[in-house]
Design an enzyme around this catalytic site. Structure first.
Site, PDB file in Angstrom:
ATOM      1  N   ASN A   6       0.859  -1.191   0.000  1.00 41.17           N
ATOM      2  CA  ASN A   6       0.000   0.000   0.000  1.00 41.17           C
ATOM      3  C   ASN A   6       0.895   1.242   0.000  1.00 41.17           C
ATOM      4  OD1 ASN A   6      -1.394   2.276   1.125  1.00 41.17           O
ATOM      5  ND2 ASN A   6      -3.096   0.907   1.566  1.00 41.17           N
ATOM      6  N   ASP A   8      -0.049   4.523  -0.170  1.00 38.39           N
ATOM      7  CA  ASP A   8      -0.710   5.791   0.184  1.00 38.39           C
ATOM      8  C   ASP A   8       0.231   6.791   0.850  1.00 38.39           C
ATOM      9  OD1 ASP A   8      -3.021   4.593  -0.640  1.00 38.39           O
ATOM     10  OD2 ASP A   8      -3.837   4.273   1.361  1.00 38.39           O
ATOM     11  N   HIS A   9       1.092   6.255   1.746  1.00 39.68           N
ATOM     12  CA  HIS A   9       1.854   7.186   2.578  1.00 39.68           C
ATOM     13  C   HIS A   9       3.037   7.829   1.862  1.00 39.68           C
ATOM     14  CE1 HIS A   9      -0.912   6.717   5.678  1.00 39.68           C
ATOM     15  NE2 HIS A   9      -0.650   5.435   5.894  1.00 39.68           N
ATOM     16  N   ARG A  17       3.909  18.899   1.448  1.00 37.35           N
ATOM     17  CA  ARG A  17       4.397  20.119   0.794  1.00 37.35           C
ATOM     18  C   ARG A  17       3.557  20.531  -0.408  1.00 37.35           C
ATOM     19  NH1 ARG A  17       9.532  22.229   2.120  1.00 37.35           N
ATOM     20  NH2 ARG A  17       9.470  22.171   4.387  1.00 37.35           N
ATOM     21  N   HIS A  42      -5.489   3.661  -1.691  1.00 40.04           N
ATOM     22  CA  HIS A  42      -6.821   4.065  -1.237  1.00 40.04           C
ATOM     23  C   HIS A  42      -7.120   5.445  -1.813  1.00 40.04           C
ATOM     24  CE1 HIS A  42      -9.639   4.513   2.527  1.00 40.04           C
ATOM     25  NE2 HIS A  42     -10.242   4.859   1.410  1.00 40.04           N
ATOM     26  N   ARG A  44      -9.259   8.180  -1.422  1.00 42.12           N
ATOM     27  CA  ARG A  44     -10.222   8.659  -0.408  1.00 42.12           C
ATOM     28  C   ARG A  44     -11.088   9.769  -0.986  1.00 42.12           C
ATOM     29  NH1 ARG A  44      -8.854   7.058   5.116  1.00 42.12           N
ATOM     30  NH2 ARG A  44     -10.613   8.386   5.631  1.00 42.12           N
ATOM     31  N   ARG A  48      -6.943  12.954   0.453  1.00 43.86           N
ATOM     32  CA  ARG A  48      -5.918  13.480   1.370  1.00 43.86           C
ATOM     33  C   ARG A  48      -4.504  13.010   1.025  1.00 43.86           C
ATOM     34  NH1 ARG A  48      -6.931  10.121   6.955  1.00 43.86           N
ATOM     35  NH2 ARG A  48      -8.981  11.058   6.845  1.00 43.86           N
ATOM     36  N   HIS A  49      -4.397  11.867   0.314  1.00 43.12           N
ATOM     37  CA  HIS A  49      -3.057  11.467  -0.135  1.00 43.12           C
ATOM     38  C   HIS A  49      -3.060  11.137  -1.634  1.00 43.12           C
ATOM     39  CE1 HIS A  49      -4.937   7.718   1.081  1.00 43.12           C
ATOM     40  NE2 HIS A  49      -4.624   7.828   2.364  1.00 43.12           N
ATOM     41  N   GLU A  69      -8.609   0.613  -3.055  1.00 44.90           N
ATOM     42  CA  GLU A  69      -9.548   0.672  -1.935  1.00 44.90           C
ATOM     43  C   GLU A  69     -10.367   1.946  -2.079  1.00 44.90           C
ATOM     44  OE1 GLU A  69      -7.038   0.985   1.433  1.00 44.90           O
ATOM     45  OE2 GLU A  69      -6.085  -0.933   1.093  1.00 44.90           O
ATOM     46  N   THR A  99      -7.009   6.727  10.040  1.00 44.41           N
ATOM     47  CA  THR A  99      -6.891   5.630   9.086  1.00 44.41           C
ATOM     48  C   THR A  99      -8.208   4.856   9.131  1.00 44.41           C
ATOM     49  OG1 THR A  99      -5.546   3.722   8.438  1.00 44.41           O
ATOM     50  CG2 THR A  99      -5.808   4.100  10.804  1.00 44.41           C
ATOM     51  N   THR A 100      -8.352   3.835   8.252  1.00 43.60           N
ATOM     52  CA  THR A 100      -9.632   3.132   8.172  1.00 43.60           C
ATOM     53  C   THR A 100      -9.933   2.415   9.492  1.00 43.60           C
ATOM     54  OG1 THR A 100      -9.019   2.727   5.880  1.00 43.60           O
ATOM     55  CG2 THR A 100     -10.988   1.598   6.702  1.00 43.60           C
ATOM     56  N   GLU A 150     -11.184  -9.058   2.781  1.00 45.79           N
ATOM     57  CA  GLU A 150      -9.922  -8.717   3.450  1.00 45.79           C
ATOM     58  C   GLU A 150     -10.266  -8.525   4.922  1.00 45.79           C
ATOM     59  OE1 GLU A 150      -7.410  -5.716   1.661  1.00 45.79           O
ATOM     60  OE2 GLU A 150      -6.477  -5.270   3.596  1.00 45.79           O
ATOM     61  N   HIS A 213      -3.996  -4.220   7.568  1.00 49.88           N
ATOM     62  CA  HIS A 213      -4.104  -3.065   8.461  1.00 49.88           C
ATOM     63  C   HIS A 213      -3.243  -3.245   9.708  1.00 49.88           C
ATOM     64  CE1 HIS A 213      -5.513   0.647  10.142  1.00 49.88           C
ATOM     65  NE2 HIS A 213      -6.100   0.885   8.994  1.00 49.88           N
ATOM     66  N   GLY A 214      -2.267  -2.382   9.825  1.00 52.96           N
ATOM     67  CA  GLY A 214      -1.409  -2.381  11.008  1.00 52.96           C
ATOM     68  C   GLY A 214      -0.386  -3.504  11.032  1.00 52.96           C
ATOM     69  N   GLY A 235       1.104  -1.327   4.314  1.00 48.19           N
ATOM     70  CA  GLY A 235       1.540  -0.004   3.868  1.00 48.19           C
ATOM     71  C   GLY A 235       2.437   0.718   4.851  1.00 48.19           C
TER      72      GLY A 235
HETATM   73  N1  PXP Z   1      -5.901  -2.837   3.752  1.00 49.62           N
HETATM   74  C1  PXP Z   1      -6.866  -1.904   3.806  1.00 49.62           C
HETATM   75  C2  PXP Z   1      -8.226  -2.277   3.330  1.00 49.62           C
HETATM   76  C3  PXP Z   1      -6.594  -0.593   4.263  1.00 49.62           C
HETATM   77  O1  PXP Z   1      -7.582   0.323   4.311  1.00 49.62           O
HETATM   78  C4  PXP Z   1      -5.274  -0.261   4.642  1.00 49.62           C
HETATM   79  C5  PXP Z   1      -4.952   1.129   5.070  1.00 49.62           C
HETATM   80  O2  PXP Z   1      -5.169   1.995   4.019  1.00 49.62           O
HETATM   81  C6  PXP Z   1      -4.299  -1.270   4.559  1.00 49.62           C
HETATM   82  C7  PXP Z   1      -4.636  -2.551   4.138  1.00 49.62           C
HETATM   83  C8  PXP Z   1      -2.872  -1.006   4.922  1.00 49.62           C
HETATM   84  O3  PXP Z   1      -2.779  -0.702   6.284  1.00 49.62           O
HETATM   85  P1  PXP Z   1      -1.390  -0.252   6.889  1.00 49.62           P
HETATM   86  O4  PXP Z   1      -1.013   1.033   6.217  1.00 49.62           O
HETATM   87  O5  PXP Z   1      -1.697  -0.081   8.339  1.00 49.62           O
HETATM   88  O6  PXP Z   1      -0.399  -1.342   6.623  1.00 49.62           O
END
Ligand code: PXP
Length: 269
Positions: A6, A8-9, A17, A42, A44, A48-49, A69, A99-100, A150, A213-214, A235
């Site tokens: 993932n 996103d970050h 910036r 994702h 959104r 935001r990202h 996502e 976060t989600t 998931e 997630h996490g 991610g």
């Molecule tokens: N899976 C889903 C469905 C998510 O929404 C996210 C966070 O955007 C992730 C996985 C990845 O989570 P993390 O960034 O905490 O690894």
């Protein structure tokens, strides 16, 4: 086990910036080189990202399958349908969240999710639903026609963090886990059981099972022991590590952890 990275970050850093650096598209090529199987991002509602333009450019690169996502917002879905990624993962979305938080309520949104699933599947786009492990949500996911669920590992990951770090002594204590330390272990073991049971039930119903997630370099082991889970989407921990080691190395380290065959290949080198 497949790894969806993932990204996103990377866009979160860029948005700090509001310029065009770092570019999430560059990460796609690095992820491919490092052995990832899929790019997850994702889109959104508040952008935001990740932005629409990122999605378009990454889709056009065609280097790795793209898992987008998104919420059940019609405007976002219309855009994604035109992009035609290999998969969408429907997630709940709340503007205020960091976060989600929590899984999609498939039971409460049954008709709408069934309609979205039908439309996307008619366009040969896979549909996955990001859900908690309750049996009614898993059954509803099957009934709406999704191919994959998931499972939300956020609670599991938070409990692991509270048990194994000094987070509770910092200003970032996780509010929802303000429970006596003596009870954390029980909640932690319960969270693994519920992921294990949920994965088994989903597979039994004919759904493919992913998790995310996490997840990080320290908390993967119990998740890897759930045989029904075939894919992890990760991610934040990868991007966090990449700041110190570089993205390719951070992804390779994760690949080594989750793919025993790659681990063997690494040993032979
Ligand atoms: N899976 C889903 C469905 C998510 O929404 C996210 C966070 O955007 C992730 C996985 C990845 O989570 P993390 O960034 O905490 O690894």
């Amino acid at each position: 086990m497949l790894l969806g990275v993932n990204i996103d970050h990377i866009a979160t850093l860029r948005e700090a910036r509001k310029i065009n650096d770092p570019d999430p598209l560059e990460a796609v090529f690095i992820a491919k080189r490092a052995g990832a199987d899929q790019i997850t991002l994702h889109l959104r509602e508040d952008r935001r990202h990740i932005h629409d333009d990122d999605v378009l450019r990454i889709r056009n690169s065609s280097v790795l399958p793209l898992n987008i996502e998104c919420s059940i917002n019609p405007e976002i879905l219309e855009f994604i349908l035109k992009i035609s990624p290999h998969r969408i993962t429907l997630v709940p979305e709340n503007r205020q969240e960091v976060t989600t938080e929590g899984g999609l309520d498939v039971v409460a949104n049954f008709e709408r999710i069934a309609e979205i699933t039908r439309t996307f599947r008619e366009h040969c786009i896979e549909v996955s639903l990001f859900i908690d492990t309750q049996i009614d949500q898993i059954c509803a996911s099957k009934e709406v026609g999704a191919q994959m669920v998931e499972l939300h590992t956020g609670t599991y990951a938070n409990l692991h963090l509270m048990l194994n770090s000094n987070l509770s002594y910092t200003h970032n204590t996780i509010e929802s886990l303000k429970i006596p330390r003596s009870e954390l272990k029980t909640h932690f073991l319960d969270s693994i059981s519920s992921l294990r049971d949920g994965a088994k039930e989903a597979k039994w119903l004919g759904l493919e099972v992913a998790a995310g997630h996490g997840l990080n370099y320290h908390n993967l082991a119990p998740i890897l022991q759930i045989p029904e889970i075939i894919e992890l989407n990760i991610g934040q921990s990868i991007i966090a590590r990449s700041i110190f080691t570089g993205l390719e190395s951070a992804i390779k380290e994760m690949v080594k952890l989750i793919k025993p065959s790659e681990r063997n290949a690494f040993r032979l080198d």
